[in-house]
Design an enzyme around this catalytic site. Structure first.
Site, PDB file in Angstrom:
ATOM      1  N   CYS A 153      77.206 118.271  16.478  1.00  0.00           N
ATOM      2  CA  CYS A 153      78.465 117.554  16.219  1.00  0.00           C
ATOM      3  C   CYS A 153      78.864 117.654  14.744  1.00  0.00           C
ATOM      4  CB  CYS A 153      78.302 116.094  16.640  1.00  0.00           C
ATOM      5  SG  CYS A 153      79.828 115.155  16.434  1.00  0.00           S
TER       6      CYS A 153
ATOM      7  N   CYS B 283      77.719 110.890  11.239  1.00  0.00           N
ATOM      8  CA  CYS B 283      77.249 109.526  11.518  1.00  0.00           C
ATOM      9  C   CYS B 283      75.758 109.418  11.168  1.00  0.00           C
ATOM     10  CB  CYS B 283      77.477 109.180  12.986  1.00  0.00           C
ATOM     11  SG  CYS B 283      79.156 109.571  13.518  1.00  0.00           S
TER      12      CYS B 283
ATOM     13  N   CYS C  85      72.885 109.290  13.867  1.00  0.00           N
ATOM     14  CA  CYS C  85      72.937 110.069  15.114  1.00  0.00           C
ATOM     15  C   CYS C  85      72.084 111.334  15.105  1.00  0.00           C
ATOM     16  CB  CYS C  85      74.390 110.419  15.427  1.00  0.00           C
ATOM     17  SG  CYS C  85      74.553 111.193  17.045  1.00  0.00           S
TER      18      CYS C  85
ATOM     19  N   CYS D 222      78.216 106.917  32.852  1.00  0.00           N
ATOM     20  CA  CYS D 222      78.830 107.114  31.537  1.00  0.00           C
ATOM     21  C   CYS D 222      78.444 108.475  30.991  1.00  0.00           C
ATOM     22  CB  CYS D 222      78.330 106.056  30.561  1.00  0.00           C
ATOM     23  SG  CYS D 222      78.525 104.378  31.131  1.00  0.00           S
TER      24      CYS D 222
ATOM     25  N   CYS E 148      82.899 106.306  33.126  1.00  0.00           N
ATOM     26  CA  CYS E 148      83.117 106.039  31.704  1.00  0.00           C
ATOM     27  C   CYS E 148      82.828 107.333  30.964  1.00  0.00           C
ATOM     28  CB  CYS E 148      82.155 104.946  31.234  1.00  0.00           C
ATOM     29  SG  CYS E 148      82.275 104.615  29.454  1.00  0.00           S
TER      30      CYS E 148
ATOM     31  N   CYS F   6      85.719 100.153  26.243  1.00  0.00           N
ATOM     32  CA  CYS F   6      84.320  99.819  25.969  1.00  0.00           C
ATOM     33  C   CYS F   6      84.101 100.075  24.490  1.00  0.00           C
ATOM     34  CB  CYS F   6      83.397 100.696  26.818  1.00  0.00           C
ATOM     35  SG  CYS F   6      81.649 100.529  26.393  1.00  0.00           S
TER      36      CYS F   6
ATOM     37  N   ARG G  50      76.982  94.292  26.560  1.00  0.00           N
ATOM     38  CA  ARG G  50      75.880  95.141  27.031  1.00  0.00           C
ATOM     39  C   ARG G  50      74.723  95.159  26.037  1.00  0.00           C
ATOM     40  NH1 ARG G  50      78.094 100.221  28.124  1.00  0.00           N
ATOM     41  NH2 ARG G  50      78.822  99.280  30.041  1.00  0.00           N
TER      42      ARG G  50
END
Ligand code: SAM
Ligand code: DTB
Ligand code: SF4
Length: 316
Positions: free
Chosen positions: A54, A58, A61, A98, A129, A189, A261
């Site tokens: 990616c 972040c 991550c 998801c 999702c 979400c 969650r």
């Protein structure tokens, strides 16, 4: 009683955080029982449909190309393989599937494939999702037309702490995508991560940003950082279990009708800490041995834990 508010101040949230633990849990539990069956949790299963490589940075991550985590990057999965995984998840008891992709934002060609996944998984009778990074309003409408139920897009932390964690996009970028998703009529979400070295004011700022949105997210994942070797946050100071439970409780009180969650991090939590999270108003979990790239409790362990607590799976 309509206790859903959008005008929370940070001071009010700070007062909640500072309550004696039992008083905070009592308030959260009272509000939880007003809006939800108290012994039911919503069950979702995750699948990484496109892993690694990616371009975003972040700090938490495993999938960022800026990090050497030893993770092998892979292409977008075939629709048939995704559907096979969704069938297994349904069989194991999940009601929502998801699908996550390590993208900054989807390319239009890839979005077409994801739309196909969404409509096929939906036709299995599961809620759908996806989490694909930033979306334009047009892309959000396409996903809606494919029948998407939820879009996950976390604000991750407070607006103030954000640039310590991510430099390749802004907090406002996140809000813009949330607005596009909401405008398309898809359920939102959105939550964040704790245990990234943030302080309580940042946890307050994160919940404040969510509970002052014009409409609360229907689903609010609170993740405990999964510390991954090779990421910037591999050695971040962890949050203790009681402060994590407090974060859940304040989210429950501030967003009474949202599913809160108990997300990443259960693998390293005791049964007792998880029980406290449920008592504090958490009513959704990720179920299945893997989150996206990191471990989650084995399904049989979760079944045992839920049975011991007298908690059953919610039927949507
Ligand atoms: N690339 C898309 C994005 O970031 O919006 C979707 C996938 S991304 C992995 C989904 C969310 O997972 C992130 O927003 C973050 O909140 C959460 N996440 C990622 N790595 C994590 C970690 N190590 N521990 C806890 N949560 C994490
Ligand atoms: C969310 O809030 N947590 C999930 C889901 N939304 C996409 C992701 C957790 C990822 C944990 C780290 C990993 O497995 O790579
Ligand atoms: Fe990319 Fe999402 Fe990971 Fe950030 S959290 S590096 S956007 S996959």
């Amino acid at each position: 009683m309509d206790d859903v508010r959008h005008d929370w101040s940070r001071e009010e949230l700070a007062t909640l955080f500072a309550l004696p633990f039992a008083d905070l849990i009592f308030q959260a539990q009272t509000i939880h029982r007003r809006h939800f069956a108290p012994n039911e949790v919503q069950i979702s299963t995750l699948l990484s449909i496109k892993t690694g490589g990616c371009p975003e940075d972040c700090g938490y991550c495993s999938q960022s190309a800026s990090h050497e985590t030893g993770l092998k990057a892979s292409k977008l999965m075939d629709v048939s393989a995704v559907v096979a995984d969704a069938k297994n998840a349904k069989q194991a008891g999940a009601t929502r599937f998801c699908m996550g992709a390590a993208w900054r934002s989807p390319k239009d060609k890839d979005l077409d494939a994801v739309c196909e996944m969404v409509s096929e998984v939906k036709s299995l009778g599961m809620e759908t999702c996806v989490t694909l990074g930033m979306l334009t309003p047009q892309q959000a409408s396409k996903l809606r037309d494919a029948g998407l139920d939820y879009y996950n897009h976390n604000i991750d932390t407070s607006p103030e702490y954000y640039e310590q964690i991510i430099t390749t996009r802004t907090f406002q970028d996140r809000l813009d995508t949330l607005e596009a998703v909401r405008a398309a009529g898809i359920h939102v979400c959105s939550g964040g991560i704790v245990g990234m070295g943030e302080n309580e004011a940042d946890r307050i700022g994160m919940i404040h940003a969510l509970c002052t949105l014009p409409q609360h997210p229907e689903s609010v994942p609170i993740n405990m950082l999964m510390r991954v070797e090779g990421t910037k946050l591999a050695d971040a100071e962890s949050i203790n279990a009681l402060d994590f439970v407090r974060t859940i409780a304040v989210a429950r009180i501030a967003m009474p009708k949202s599913f809160v969650r108990l997300s990443a991090g259960r693998e390293y939590m005791s049964d007792e800490a998880q029980a406290l999270c449920f008592l504090a108003g958490a009513n959704s979990i990720f179920y299945g041995e893997k989150l996206l790239t990191t471990p989650n409790p084995e399904a049989h362990k979760d079944r045992q834990l839920l049975a011991r607590l007298g908690i059953t799976a919610m039927v949507p």
